[in-house]
Design a protein around this motif. Sequence first.
Motif, short mmCIF file in Angstrom:
data_model
loop_
_atom_site.label_atom_id
_atom_site.label_comp_id
_atom_site.label_asym_id
_atom_site.label_seq_id
_atom_site.Cartn_x
_atom_site.Cartn_y
_atom_site.Cartn_z
N ARG A 14 5.29 0.98 5.28
CA ARG A 14 5.17 1.67 6.84
C ARG A 14 6.00 2.52 7.14
NH1 ARG A 14 6.30 -3.88 10.18
NH2 ARG A 14 5.71 -2.43 11.95
N SER A 15 5.68 3.50 8.01
CA SER A 15 6.73 4.07 8.18
C SER A 15 6.45 4.85 9.77
CB SER A 15 6.57 5.58 7.54
OG SER A 15 7.54 6.81 8.02
N ASP A 16 7.52 5.10 10.58
CA ASP A 16 7.20 5.49 11.88
C ASP A 16 6.80 6.94 11.94
OD1 ASP A 16 8.36 3.46 12.86
OD2 ASP A 16 10.36 4.07 13.34
N ALA A 17 7.05 7.46 10.88
CA ALA A 17 6.27 8.85 10.68
C ALA A 17 4.95 9.12 10.47
CB ALA A 17 7.29 9.87 9.62
N LEU A 18 4.33 7.86 10.41
CA LEU A 18 2.87 7.90 9.94
C LEU A 18 1.86 7.27 11.00
CD1 LEU A 18 2.83 6.37 6.39
CD2 LEU A 18 2.18 8.62 7.00
N HIS A 19 0.79 7.95 11.29
CA HIS A 19 -0.18 7.43 12.36
C HIS A 19 -0.67 6.39 11.67
CE1 HIS A 19 0.12 10.58 15.22
NE2 HIS A 19 0.31 11.54 14.23
N ARG A 20 -1.30 5.20 12.37
CA ARG A 20 -1.83 4.14 11.66
C ARG A 20 -2.94 4.27 10.93
NH1 ARG A 20 0.77 0.19 14.42
NH2 ARG A 20 1.22 0.19 16.57
N GLN A 21 -3.68 5.35 10.99
CA GLN A 21 -4.80 5.62 10.07
C GLN A 21 -4.28 6.01 8.88
OE1 GLN A 21 -7.85 4.74 10.54
NE2 GLN A 21 -8.79 5.27 8.55
N GLN A 22 -3.31 6.91 8.79
CA GLN A 22 -2.44 7.41 7.59
C GLN A 22 -1.76 6.22 6.97
OE1 GLN A 22 -4.36 10.57 7.90
NE2 GLN A 22 -2.94 10.49 6.21
N GLN A 23 -1.31 5.23 7.65
CA GLN A 23 -0.45 4.31 7.10
C GLN A 23 -1.70 3.42 6.13
OE1 GLN A 23 3.26 2.58 8.90
NE2 GLN A 23 1.67 1.03 9.66
N LEU A 24 -2.61 3.07 6.94
CA LEU A 24 -3.81 2.46 6.39
C LEU A 24 -4.14 2.97 5.07
CD1 LEU A 24 -5.70 -0.25 6.55
CD2 LEU A 24 -7.16 1.33 7.76
N GLN A 25 -4.39 4.23 4.90
CA GLN A 25 -4.80 5.17 3.82
C GLN A 25 -3.71 4.95 2.63
OE1 GLN A 25 -6.17 9.02 5.05
NE2 GLN A 25 -7.51 8.39 6.19
N LEU A 26 -2.63 5.02 3.04
CA LEU A 26 -1.36 5.12 2.17
C LEU A 26 -1.41 3.67 1.26
CD1 LEU A 26 1.41 6.02 0.90
CD2 LEU A 26 2.46 5.17 2.74
N ASN A 27 -1.57 2.63 2.22
CA ASN A 27 -1.47 1.54 1.64
C ASN A 27 -2.85 0.84 0.83
OD1 ASN A 27 0.87 -0.51 2.57
ND2 ASN A 27 0.27 0.70 4.31
N THR A 28 -3.86 1.67 1.06
CA THR A 28 -5.21 1.41 0.35
C THR A 28 -4.91 2.19 -1.16
OG1 THR A 28 -6.56 1.68 2.07
CG2 THR A 28 -7.66 2.27 0.05
N HIS A 29 -4.29 3.18 -0.96
CA HIS A 29 -3.95 3.93 -2.40
C HIS A 29 -2.81 2.97 -3.49
CE1 HIS A 29 -6.09 7.31 -0.72
NE2 HIS A 29 -6.30 7.77 -1.72
N LEU A 30 -2.27 2.58 -2.47
CA LEU A 30 -0.99 1.83 -3.36
C LEU A 30 -1.45 0.37 -3.77
CD1 LEU A 30 2.06 0.91 -3.77
CD2 LEU A 30 2.09 0.06 -1.56
N THR A 31 -2.37 -0.12 -3.04
CA THR A 31 -3.10 -1.29 -3.58
C THR A 31 -3.92 -0.95 -4.78
OG1 THR A 31 -3.04 -2.20 -1.40
CG2 THR A 31 -4.59 -3.23 -2.83
N SER A 32 -4.55 0.09 -4.79
CA SER A 32 -5.53 0.40 -5.90
C SER A 32 -4.74 0.69 -7.01
CB SER A 32 -6.30 1.77 -5.43
OG SER A 32 -7.16 2.33 -6.46
N HIS A 33 -3.47 1.77 -6.86
CA HIS A 33 -2.63 1.79 -8.08
C HIS A 33 -2.02 0.39 -8.65
CE1 HIS A 33 0.42 3.84 -10.63
NE2 HIS A 33 1.37 3.03 -9.84
N ILE A 34 -1.69 -0.33 -7.75
CA ILE A 34 -0.82 -1.68 -8.42
C ILE A 34 -2.18 -2.63 -9.19
CG2 ILE A 34 -0.02 -3.74 -7.72
CD1 ILE A 34 1.94 -1.33 -7.56
N SER A 35 -3.26 -2.31 -8.49
CA SER A 35 -4.34 -3.19 -9.22
C SER A 35 -4.76 -2.62 -10.62
CB SER A 35 -5.49 -3.39 -8.35
OG SER A 35 -6.21 -2.04 -8.23
N SER A 36 -4.57 -1.35 -10.77
CA SER A 36 -4.84 -0.71 -12.07
C SER A 36 -3.74 -1.17 -13.43
CB SER A 36 -4.81 0.85 -12.05
OG SER A 36 -3.42 1.20 -11.61
N LEU A 37 -2.65 -1.80 -12.96
CA LEU A 37 -1.64 -2.02 -13.72
C LEU A 37 -2.00 -3.13 -14.58
CD1 LEU A 37 1.47 -1.38 -11.60
CD2 LEU A 37 0.41 0.16 -13.26
N ASP A 38 -1.24 -3.58 -15.67
CA ASP A 38 -1.63 -4.67 -16.30
C ASP A 38 -1.32 -5.78 -15.67
OD1 ASP A 38 -2.63 -3.20 -18.65
OD2 ASP A 38 -0.65 -3.11 -19.85
N SER A 39 -2.25 -6.91 -15.71
CA SER A 39 -1.82 -8.22 -15.13
C SER A 39 -0.71 -8.88 -15.82
CB SER A 39 -3.13 -9.13 -15.14
OG SER A 39 -2.97 -10.34 -14.73
#
Length: 291
Positions: free
Chosen positions: A89-114
């Motif tokens: 989260r960041s005060d510099a991000l609008h809520r929609q952008q924050q949501l998109q950032l976290n979607t990409h972060l989750t996607s990246h983490i899920s691509s790593l080895d379990s």
Amino acid sequence: MAVTVKECLELQLLEVEMLLSMFPKRGEFSLDEDAVPSIQRYLRNADGALPPQLEYRIALDVGEAKVKVELQVLLPHMYPQVAPQLFARSDALHRQQQLQLNTHLTSHISSLDSGDLCVCEAVQWLKDNSLPFLDNSKTLPECASKGVGVKEMLHRMWIYSHHIYRQELRKKIFDCAKKLNLTGFCLTGKPGVICVEGLRENCEEFWRDIRYPNWKHISCKHVETMEAEGSIDNLHLFHGFEDLQFQAHGDYGLRNDYHMDLGQFLEYLKQHQSGHIFQILFGVQGKLSDN
């Protein structure tokens, strides 16, 4: 060979040590003071109850302008065998952008080895990839003002707690609901129940905020999601955020005996088209109070 909870918690502590060495300055790494000792006690005596899930926050400076981005971390007991719960989260991000950032972060983490520790990887990914979202956030209001058809989602979360008494906790709940423009209610006493409804990202932010740093006896029992073509206002079951305090059973002078009349609560739920939630929250069919 199956990995045990004890082995996972040992790895979690190793990762915390590594993160503390990476973020030694005051305010960079925030952790409840009893979090690590409670895990260490469990590791010395694994026959006892499991410790609370490890939860902490990391403050990052991103880009030359050193924009503040905070990573919130909640680790299931079996992490790293199961994925962590991460939210940036960041005060510099609008809520929609924050949501998109976290979607990409989750996607990246899920691509790593379990099975691999990945919070440090998440930190590095945010440092390397947050800037485009921060830049795009400046143009988001212009896009919204053009009236592009966007489907909104109404989210409704039903949250159960063993009890809700403390005034400072109740104040936090109401302040957070107001800040995020959520409707619903907070049932004070034993048990305690919270319902919030509104935009999905706002409900999820509410859930993260009230749990932190370590509300032990709380769980989200049920989530309802509905899609609206335009405004979600017509989908709300509640108007405003109410403070529910029904007649209590037991001795008013003994806080721990302050049990709410659940029959009155069931009546309230039925008045708001939510009678089915009673069994989800308490595991039994409800009976109305005698008049």
